[in-house]
Design an enzyme around this catalytic site. Sequence first.
Site, short mmCIF file in Angstrom:
data_model
loop_
_atom_site.label_atom_id
_atom_site.label_comp_id
_atom_site.label_asym_id
_atom_site.label_seq_id
_atom_site.Cartn_x
_atom_site.Cartn_y
_atom_site.Cartn_z
N SER A 49 0.80 -1.23 0.00
CA SER A 49 0.00 0.00 0.00
C SER A 49 0.83 1.28 0.00
O SER A 49 0.32 2.34 -0.32
CB SER A 49 -0.95 0.02 1.20
N HIS A 90 1.03 4.45 6.77
CA HIS A 90 0.46 5.29 5.72
C HIS A 90 0.86 6.74 5.91
O HIS A 90 1.36 7.13 6.96
CB HIS A 90 -1.07 5.16 5.69
N ASP A 115 -8.06 6.24 4.35
CA ASP A 115 -8.14 5.11 5.28
C ASP A 115 -9.38 5.06 6.15
O ASP A 115 -9.43 4.28 7.09
CB ASP A 115 -6.92 5.13 6.21
#
EC number: 3.4.21.89
Length: 172
Positions: A49, A90, A115
């Site tokens: 990701s 992230h 998210d």
Amino acid sequence: MLSSLQNPRQAAAQLMNFGLILSTAFMMWKGLSVITDSPSPIVVVLSGSMEPAFQRGDLLLLWNRNLISETNVGEIVVYNVKGKDIPIVHRIVRKFGVGPDAKLLTKGDNNAADDTELYARGQDYLNRKDIVGSVVGYMPFVGYVTIMLSEHPWLKTVMLGIMGLVVVLQRE
């Protein structure tokens, strides 16, 4: 080779040596946790990701001592979600407010959406307390050992067996 097992003192010394190695590793981990102010100062990237910034298997070094500066948009952070035990790596894409009450929105570089679907039920943003640490460095592909051990449980047994044999068969 196996004659060393017949001497109880030597066997006890080898067992204590193995315990010393394990306790030293534990103390180093806890010391690093205190220095970085992070419960998990080193994490492994488990998915793609965050590509191209980080690849699966990269080992990330975290820092959580933001005494002067705040967590900013663009910063790559590791956070925990309530009810899930795997930390997520992230980037912060939006920030609402300032100081410890700021609300943060994150997104993986390689993901199409933010998210909000990953957060706990009823949670739309992250709080500063959800952040485990900010990424300050990384080592490419070093964490692949961890991924291999979690994907192939039999490998853990093999590695523990090899470590045990090394300790038992070690000569002084």
